[in-house]
Design an enzyme around this catalytic site. Structure first.
Site, PDB file in Angstrom:
ATOM      1  N   PHE A 163      -4.676  -7.915  -4.226  1.00 34.69           N
ATOM      2  CA  PHE A 163      -4.091  -6.717  -4.882  1.00 34.69           C
ATOM      3  C   PHE A 163      -3.021  -6.822  -5.360  1.00 34.69           C
ATOM      4  O   PHE A 163      -1.993  -6.044  -4.883  1.00 34.69           O
ATOM      5  CB  PHE A 163      -5.242  -5.745  -4.286  1.00 34.69           C
ATOM      6  CG  PHE A 163      -4.919  -4.020  -4.866  1.00 34.69           C
ATOM      7  CD1 PHE A 163      -6.050  -3.820  -6.419  1.00 34.69           C
ATOM      8  CD2 PHE A 163      -3.932  -3.403  -5.288  1.00 34.69           C
ATOM      9  CE1 PHE A 163      -5.941  -3.135  -7.048  1.00 34.69           C
ATOM     10  CE2 PHE A 163      -3.762  -2.864  -6.164  1.00 34.69           C
ATOM     11  CZ  PHE A 163      -4.918  -1.816  -7.534  1.00 34.69           C
ATOM     12  N   ASP A 248       4.786  -8.732  -2.766  1.00 36.71           N
ATOM     13  CA  ASP A 248       4.196  -7.288  -2.948  1.00 36.71           C
ATOM     14  C   ASP A 248       4.780  -6.601  -1.605  1.00 36.71           C
ATOM     15  O   ASP A 248       3.407  -6.475  -1.016  1.00 36.71           O
ATOM     16  CB  ASP A 248       3.717  -7.721  -3.821  1.00 36.71           C
ATOM     17  CG  ASP A 248       2.641  -6.285  -4.032  1.00 36.71           C
ATOM     18  OD1 ASP A 248       3.443  -5.353  -4.282  1.00 36.71           O
ATOM     19  OD2 ASP A 248       1.845  -7.073  -4.991  1.00 36.71           O
ATOM     20  N   LYS A 277       5.203   2.682  -4.434  1.00 36.91           N
ATOM     21  CA  LYS A 277       4.631   3.483  -3.694  1.00 36.91           C
ATOM     22  C   LYS A 277       4.982   4.277  -2.938  1.00 36.91           C
ATOM     23  O   LYS A 277       5.481   5.952  -3.067  1.00 36.91           O
ATOM     24  CB  LYS A 277       2.914   3.095  -2.607  1.00 36.91           C
ATOM     25  CG  LYS A 277       1.837   2.537  -3.167  1.00 36.91           C
ATOM     26  CD  LYS A 277       0.560   2.403  -2.245  1.00 36.91           C
ATOM     27  CE  LYS A 277      -0.801   1.801  -3.397  1.00 36.91           C
ATOM     28  NZ  LYS A 277      -0.987   0.926  -3.403  1.00 36.91           N
TER      29      LYS A 277
HETATM   30  C1  LIG Z   1      -1.151   0.275  -5.184  1.00 33.60           C
HETATM   31  C2  LIG Z   1      -0.496  -1.507  -4.949  1.00 33.60           C
HETATM   32  C3  LIG Z   1       0.160  -2.331  -6.273  1.00 33.60           C
HETATM   33  C4  LIG Z   1      -0.278  -0.919  -7.575  1.00 33.60           C
HETATM   34  O1  LIG Z   1       0.585  -0.098  -7.757  1.00 33.60           O
HETATM   35  P1  LIG Z   1       0.155   0.818  -8.513  1.00 33.60           P
HETATM   36  O2  LIG Z   1       1.452   2.402  -8.325  1.00 33.60           O
HETATM   37  O3  LIG Z   1      -1.347   1.569  -8.345  1.00 33.60           O
HETATM   38  O4  LIG Z   1       0.820   0.758 -10.255  1.00 33.60           O
HETATM   39  C5  LIG Z   1       0.646  -2.920  -6.359  1.00 33.60           C
HETATM   40  N1  LIG Z   1       0.745  -3.710  -5.498  1.00 33.60           N
HETATM   41  C6  LIG Z   1       0.016  -3.648  -4.337  1.00 33.60           C
HETATM   42  C7  LIG Z   1       0.225  -4.451  -3.208  1.00 33.60           C
HETATM   43  C8  LIG Z   1      -0.393  -1.939  -3.380  1.00 33.60           C
HETATM   44  O5  LIG Z   1      -0.761  -1.664  -2.826  1.00 33.60           O
END
Ligand SMILES: *Cc1c(COP(=O)(O)O)cnc(C)c1O
Length: 423
Positions: A163, A248, A277
């Site tokens: 994700f 990420d 986040k």
């Molecule tokens: C939540 C998340 C995203 C996306 O972040 P948003 O602020 O919702 O756009 C991307 N990568 C990872 C690993 C995430 O947990």
């Protein structure tokens, strides 16, 4: 004088003085808000530390922290006061200008990430935007071509279960078919390979590969850590092929795992890391950190941008959050409470597997009662999340106390029973 009092309408909304019920607010919600989130579970009106209250006055222990966002809980006094004072001083300047908070935060992120000389930072407003910037960085890794084609490096590798966000570039990296299919065609060139399979990775990475995107722990997939040795193998394979290794850490970074970055013990230097986040302690901000001078010069002036990214208030919020994380031994606390929670969960009847690090925890149940536990939890005053039919994810504020963790552990057997009875 409390300035909000000047507007009875805003007083009603912000201080919920009008005593509208949760049901009344939800009815207005469904008339006014696009239906992409379904019906929200509750209307929350107030928070303090690890507790939140809904419009009907019910209290909850927040074990999700806005999905790993509220690193210091709700309404943290220091973060709140820094944000207010920055906003009262200078709120927005556009990227024709800069501000001391933006520069200081970039320096701080480079220091915490142990980034080598020549490393740089780009600020965005969210996780998906940080990933989007990383995607564009990958597209600029055209590299030397072994076979002389004009644009040899068009392949980008991500993992099954990944994700990375919801905007088109990040969505191309996200694996879930239900998220992707309605929006075809997505940016081309992304391939998804089996999760955690080092041989599949070695076979996939070649001289047409621009980048490999990895989450050290897949959060949305149910808190699934990469197997030992995987990040090192990915570093070797990408370096040999001239591809970028992009981590990420939007969910796993900022102390979530009890370390600054979840990847930090792997002993590798990535080419880029995405953060978001937890970074602003609840205030929206994302960042891309590029490691070393070469990668940091792939995007040149004019090739990327943002109106809000790196604004004084968001960067002040992040500086305040990092100040508390660094100065109050929060990461040691995260490791300790996380271990305590995982050990407690492992001892509960019906819990079949416990995963994760620090305060990013996933556990599996012996029946498909994940959503049932979310519902039973809300009834009993606990906020948790179910990323899969038999999986629960916890990503509470990093300041969760041992007592609060114990409160959930004590309640879980009954929640499990309620969820099973409701099946
Ligand atoms: C939540 C998340 C995203 C996306 O972040 P948003 O602020 O919702 O756009 C991307 N990568 C990872 C690993 C995430 O947990």
């Amino acid at each position: 004088m409390n300035q909000i009092a000047k507007s009875p309408e805003l007083t009603e909304i912000i201080e919920t003085k009008g005593h509208a019920t949760g049901a009344q607010w939800l009815s207005r919600y469904s008339s006014a808000l696009l239906g992409v989130f379904g019906t929200p579970q509750r209307v929350l009106v107030r928070g303090s530390g690890c507790l939140v209250w809904d419009a009907d006055g019910k209290e909850y222990l927040d074990l999700l922290g806005g999905i790993a966002v509220n690193a210091l809980g709700h309404a943290h006094p220091f973060v709140t006061s820094v944000i207010s004072s920055q906003l009262a001083t200078l709120g927005h300047v556009s990227n024709f200008f800069t501000s001391p908070t933006q520069i200081a935060l970039a320096e701080k992120l480079l220091e915490l990430s142990k980034a080598p000389a020549g490393s740089k930072v780009f600020f965005a407003n969210s996780g998906t935007e940080a990933v989007e910037a990383a995607f564009k960085l990958a597209r600029r890794n055209t590299g030397a071509s072994p076979n002389g084609t004009e644009r040899p490096r068009t392949k980008i590798i991500a993992l099954e279960g990944a994700f990375h966000g919801r905007t088109m570039g990040a969505l191309a990296l996200t694996a879930k078919e239900a998220y992707r299919a309605p929006f075809a065609p997505l940016p081309a060139g992304v391939v998804h390979i089996p999760f955690g399979d080092i041989d599949a990775l070695r076979a996939a990475v070649d001289e047409t590969t621009a980048a490999v995107f990895l989450e050290p722990i897949q959060g949305e997939a149910g808190v699934r850590p990469l197997p030992a040795g995987y990040l090192q193998a990915a570093r070797e394979a990408t370096s040999a092929a001239g591809a970028l290794l992009i981590l990420d850490e939007v969910q796993t970074g900022i102390g979530r795992t009890g370390k600054w970055l979840a990847s930090e013990d792997a002993g590798i230097v990535p080419d880029a890391v995405t953060l978001a986040k937890g970074l602003g302690g609840g205030f929206p901000i994302g960042a891309l950190v590029t490691f070393g001078p070469e990668v940091s010069s792939l995007l040149s002036a004019g090739q990327h941008g943002t109106t809000f990214g790196g604004n004084p208030v968001a960067t002040a919020a992040a500086l305040a959050t990092l100040h508390v994380l660094e100065n109050q031994q929060v990461l040691a606390h995260v490791r300790e409470v996380g271990e305590h929670l995982r050990a407690g969960l492992a001892g509960i009847d019906g819990v079949t597997e416990v995963r994760g690090e620090g305060l990013l925890i996933g556990f599996d149940l012996d029946a498909d009662v994940g959503p049932g536990i979310v519902t039973a939890g809300l009834e009993a005053g606990f906020i948790v999340n179910s990323p899969g039919p038999h999986t629960i994810r916890l990503a509470p504020p990093l300041i969760l106390s041992t007592g609060q963790a114990d409160r959930f552990l004590a309640a879980l057997p009954a929640l499990l029973q309620t969820a099973k009875d409701a099946q």
